[in-house]
Design an enzyme around this catalytic site. Sequence first.
Site, PDB file in Angstrom:
ATOM      1  CG  ASP A   1      -8.570   2.257   2.277  1.00 41.26           C
ATOM      2  OD1 ASP A   1      -7.591   2.776   2.818  1.00 41.26           O
ATOM      3  OD2 ASP A   1      -9.720   2.270   2.767  1.00 41.26           O
TER       4      ASP A   1
ATOM      5  NE  ARG B   1      -2.991   2.351   3.108  1.00 45.77           N
ATOM      6  CZ  ARG B   1      -4.167   2.571   3.651  1.00 45.77           C
ATOM      7  NH1 ARG B   1      -5.119   1.688   3.545  1.00 45.77           N
ATOM      8  NH2 ARG B   1      -4.391   3.660   4.308  1.00 45.77           N
TER       9      ARG B   1
ATOM     10  NE  ARG C   1      -6.572   6.129   0.102  1.00 46.02           N
ATOM     11  CZ  ARG C   1      -6.811   6.389   1.391  1.00 46.02           C
ATOM     12  NH1 ARG C   1      -7.304   5.473   2.162  1.00 46.02           N
ATOM     13  NH2 ARG C   1      -6.567   7.578   1.888  1.00 46.02           N
TER      14      ARG C   1
ATOM     15  CG  ASP D   1     -11.862   1.611   5.182  1.00 47.19           C
ATOM     16  OD1 ASP D   1     -10.784   1.615   5.812  1.00 47.19           O
ATOM     17  OD2 ASP D   1     -12.184   2.499   4.368  1.00 47.19           O
TER      18      ASP D   1
HETATM   19  O1  GSY Z   1     -11.970   5.481   2.586  1.00 48.92           O
HETATM   20  C1  GSY Z   1     -11.425   4.782   1.560  1.00 48.92           C
HETATM   21  C2  GSY Z   1     -10.504   5.587   0.704  1.00 48.92           C
HETATM   22  N1  GSY Z   1     -11.184   6.673  -0.019  1.00 48.92           N
HETATM   23  C3  GSY Z   1     -11.993   6.577  -1.089  1.00 48.92           C
HETATM   24  C4  GSY Z   1     -12.493   5.470  -1.827  1.00 48.92           C
HETATM   25  O2  GSY Z   1     -12.239   4.285  -1.566  1.00 48.92           O
HETATM   26  N2  GSY Z   1     -13.337   5.792  -2.874  1.00 48.92           N
HETATM   27  C5  GSY Z   1     -13.663   7.078  -3.204  1.00 48.92           C
HETATM   28  N3  GSY Z   1     -14.467   7.296  -4.230  1.00 48.92           N
HETATM   29  N4  GSY Z   1     -13.188   8.129  -2.506  1.00 48.92           N
HETATM   30  C6  GSY Z   1     -12.371   7.879  -1.467  1.00 48.92           C
HETATM   31  N5  GSY Z   1     -11.789   8.746  -0.630  1.00 48.92           N
HETATM   32  C7  GSY Z   1     -11.084   8.005   0.234  1.00 48.92           C
HETATM   33  S1  GSY Z   1     -10.162   8.670   1.537  1.00 48.92           S
END
Ligand code: GSY
Length: 172
Positions: A95, A83, A92, A97
Amino acid sequence: MNNVYLSIGSNIGDRLSKLQQAVKLLNSIPGTEVKKISAVYETAAVGLTDQADFLNAAVQIWTKFGPEELLSVCQDIERQLERERTVRWGPRTIDLDILLYNQDNIETERLTIPHPRMRERAFVLVPLAELNRELKEPHSDRLYRDLIRKAEGEVRLYREAVDVSTFLELTE
Ligand code: GSY
């Protein structure tokens, strides 16, 4: 077994391949089984908006791990997939979660479940509600699908939902 929903996302490099590798690694852990994966969505970045679009999906797993152990498993997978994340909220490679852990409300130093920002994010709610239309918020009894209307972010279908083994064979 504990019934858990995760959100996975990537916006650097071969995004689909990163999602596949994450699912494969999850499935390879003894005591954890990937039961279902949503369609893959291409989504405009939320938070720091000046970055590439993400691919996002939601995954249902059954696991023997407790919430903190599962967090460590997810972080380990992120490390294995090298990552990169230089900026908070920024781009990234991968990710993972934890969104929901059974129907538990969990608050520790490392973890808040349900995920604290999930109800505002269309890139989480759309694939999650697709996995289970009847899924409710543990603390309010509201259906996640009913929160989609107010959620932030653009979400476009990128790949139709398939079973887990077919998902692992998809190519760009
Ligand atoms: O929280 C996960 C990372 N993340 C994302 C994501 O996975 N998708 C989108 N569309 N926007 C994001 N902003 C973040 S921070």
